[in-house]
Design a protein around this motif. Structure first.
Motif, mmCIF file in Angstrom:
data_model
loop_
_atom_site.group_PDB
_atom_site.id
_atom_site.type_symbol
_atom_site.label_atom_id
_atom_site.label_comp_id
_atom_site.label_asym_id
_atom_site.label_seq_id
_atom_site.Cartn_x
_atom_site.Cartn_y
_atom_site.Cartn_z
ATOM 1 N N CYS A 57 0.842 -1.191 0.000
ATOM 2 C CA CYS A 57 0.000 0.000 0.000
ATOM 3 C C CYS A 57 0.878 1.242 0.000
ATOM 4 C CB CYS A 57 -0.878 0.039 1.251
ATOM 5 S SG CYS A 57 -2.044 -1.322 1.388
ATOM 6 N N ASP A 58 0.267 2.365 -0.341
ATOM 7 C CA ASP A 58 0.953 3.636 -0.223
ATOM 8 C C ASP A 58 1.020 3.983 1.268
ATOM 9 O OD1 ASP A 58 2.158 5.707 -1.833
ATOM 10 O OD2 ASP A 58 0.558 7.033 -1.125
ATOM 11 N N ARG A 59 2.169 4.464 1.704
ATOM 12 C CA ARG A 59 2.369 4.725 3.140
ATOM 13 C C ARG A 59 1.272 5.632 3.704
ATOM 14 N NH1 ARG A 59 6.664 4.038 6.393
ATOM 15 N NH2 ARG A 59 8.054 3.735 4.620
ATOM 16 N N MET A 84 5.885 -0.830 11.794
ATOM 17 C CA MET A 84 6.071 -2.184 11.277
ATOM 18 C C MET A 84 6.066 -2.230 9.746
ATOM 19 S SD MET A 84 3.420 -3.920 13.990
ATOM 20 C CE MET A 84 3.545 -5.600 13.406
ATOM 21 N N LEU A 85 5.654 -1.156 9.103
ATOM 22 C CA LEU A 85 5.589 -1.119 7.647
ATOM 23 C C LEU A 85 6.988 -1.218 7.060
ATOM 24 C CD1 LEU A 85 3.003 1.782 7.310
ATOM 25 C CD2 LEU A 85 2.564 -0.684 7.176
ATOM 26 N N VAL A 86 7.127 -1.985 5.981
ATOM 27 C CA VAL A 86 8.434 -2.204 5.363
ATOM 28 C C VAL A 86 8.476 -1.462 4.020
ATOM 29 C CG1 VAL A 86 10.038 -3.953 4.486
ATOM 30 C CG2 VAL A 86 8.545 -4.486 6.440
ATOM 31 N N ALA A 87 9.357 -0.464 3.931
ATOM 32 C CA ALA A 87 9.478 0.315 2.698
ATOM 33 C C ALA A 87 9.903 -0.598 1.543
ATOM 34 C CB ALA A 87 10.492 1.437 2.889
ATOM 35 N N ASP A 88 9.284 -0.418 0.387
ATOM 36 C CA ASP A 88 9.654 -1.172 -0.813
ATOM 37 C C ASP A 88 10.353 -0.195 -1.756
ATOM 38 O OD1 ASP A 88 9.869 -2.720 -3.111
ATOM 39 O OD2 ASP A 88 7.951 -3.731 -2.751
ATOM 40 N N ASN A 89 11.651 0.008 -1.497
ATOM 41 C CA ASN A 89 12.425 0.995 -2.244
ATOM 42 C C ASN A 89 12.581 0.628 -3.718
ATOM 43 O OD1 ASN A 89 12.788 2.568 0.061
ATOM 44 N ND2 ASN A 89 14.571 1.369 0.672
ATOM 45 N N GLU A 90 12.711 -0.656 -4.000
ATOM 46 C CA GLU A 90 12.859 -1.084 -5.389
ATOM 47 C C GLU A 90 11.596 -0.746 -6.185
ATOM 48 O OE1 GLU A 90 12.133 -3.573 -8.776
ATOM 49 O OE2 GLU A 90 11.181 -3.988 -6.854
ATOM 50 N N LEU A 91 10.444 -1.003 -5.606
ATOM 51 C CA LEU A 91 9.182 -0.679 -6.273
ATOM 52 C C LEU A 91 9.024 0.834 -6.391
ATOM 53 C CD1 LEU A 91 6.537 -1.559 -7.546
ATOM 54 C CD2 LEU A 91 5.545 -1.687 -5.237
ATOM 55 N N ARG A 92 9.374 1.565 -5.351
ATOM 56 C CA ARG A 92 9.292 3.026 -5.407
ATOM 57 C C ARG A 92 10.129 3.572 -6.564
ATOM 58 N NH1 ARG A 92 12.081 5.000 -0.903
ATOM 59 N NH2 ARG A 92 13.792 5.129 -2.371
ATOM 60 N N ASP A 93 11.344 3.026 -6.738
ATOM 61 C CA ASP A 93 12.220 3.472 -7.822
ATOM 62 C C ASP A 93 11.633 3.133 -9.195
ATOM 63 O OD1 ASP A 93 13.934 4.385 -5.865
ATOM 64 O OD2 ASP A 93 15.357 2.721 -6.074
ATOM 65 N N ARG A 94 11.039 1.949 -9.325
ATOM 66 C CA ARG A 94 10.422 1.566 -10.600
ATOM 67 C C ARG A 94 9.237 2.469 -10.932
ATOM 68 N NH1 ARG A 94 8.824 -4.024 -9.450
ATOM 69 N NH2 ARG A 94 7.466 -3.769 -11.234
ATOM 70 N N ILE A 95 8.454 2.818 -9.916
ATOM 71 C CA ILE A 95 7.324 3.727 -10.125
ATOM 72 C C ILE A 95 7.828 5.095 -10.556
ATOM 73 C CG2 ILE A 95 5.439 4.966 -8.984
ATOM 74 C CD1 ILE A 95 5.074 2.420 -7.217
ATOM 75 N N ALA A 96 8.878 5.579 -9.906
ATOM 76 C CA ALA A 96 9.449 6.888 -10.263
ATOM 77 C C ALA A 96 9.965 6.883 -11.698
ATOM 78 C CB ALA A 96 10.567 7.256 -9.289
ATOM 79 N N GLU A 97 10.624 5.809 -12.108
ATOM 80 C CA GLU A 97 11.110 5.698 -13.495
ATOM 81 C C GLU A 97 9.949 5.692 -14.471
ATOM 82 O OE1 GLU A 97 13.647 2.260 -13.908
ATOM 83 O OE2 GLU A 97 14.876 2.885 -12.202
ATOM 84 N N TRP A 98 8.893 4.956 -14.153
ATOM 85 C CA TRP A 98 7.724 4.884 -15.023
ATOM 86 C C TRP A 98 7.085 6.268 -15.161
ATOM 87 C CZ3 TRP A 98 2.464 5.727 -14.489
ATOM 88 C CH2 TRP A 98 1.666 5.231 -15.517
ATOM 89 N N ARG A 99 6.949 6.985 -14.042
ATOM 90 C CA ARG A 99 6.373 8.340 -14.086
ATOM 91 C C ARG A 99 7.215 9.269 -14.946
ATOM 92 N NH1 ARG A 99 3.226 10.232 -8.945
ATOM 93 N NH2 ARG A 99 2.282 8.275 -8.403
#
Length: 145
Positions: A57-59, A84-99
């Motif tokens: 989910c989005d934080r 307890m939320l675990v950041a998904d940095n790899e997914l965040r980076d892929r989303i940023a590249e796509w945008r």
């Protein structure tokens, strides 16, 4: 002929693509499903994994959910707190590249949707037109200006 390209109405572009029969009509690109928030379905900015259910989910969305609905994972009811939320940095980076890529494509003036000389002639022919090649060339030249 010159290297002119002409932007035509969408229905004409689709008609030409269908007639070619290559099966690849790509007018717009939706966001990949893995980029969408599991609760709200919108494009995420800061994706986090919920440790128990494994959903992403989005934080801001999940933190608001925890604040409003209590400290439980909305997918499986297990205890959940913001720390307890675990950041998904790899997914965040892929989303940023796509945008970034989407912004580049939006700023290209529609170049990927324009027809070249041969496609314009083919479209005119398919529409039943009998246009002099000089007229087609003049229209393409005007588009370049």
């Amino acid at each position: 002929t010159s290297q002119g390209r002409l932007l035509v109405p969408l229905h004409q572009k689709l008609m030409l693509a269908r007639k070619k029969g290559d099966g690849t009509i790509n007018i717009g690109e939706k966001e990949p499903p893995e980029f969408l928030d599991a609760l709200m379905g919108h494009l995420m900015h800061d994706p986090v994994r919920l440790p128990s259910s494994g959903r992403i989910c989005d934080r801001k969305v999940i933190e608001e959910q925890l604040r409003l609905q209590g400290l439980v994972d909305p997918f499986d009811g297990s205890p959940l707190e913001a720390h307890m939320l675990v950041a998904d940095n790899e997914l965040r980076d892929r989303i940023a590249e796509w945008r970034t890529e989407q912004r580049k494509q939006a700023g290209d003036g529609g170049e990927r949707h324009k027809l070249d000389d041969d496609e314009v002639r083919e479209l005119v022919e398919r529409l039943g037109g009998d246009i002099d090649p000089e007229v087609v060339e003049a229209v393409l030249e005007a588009e370049r200006l």
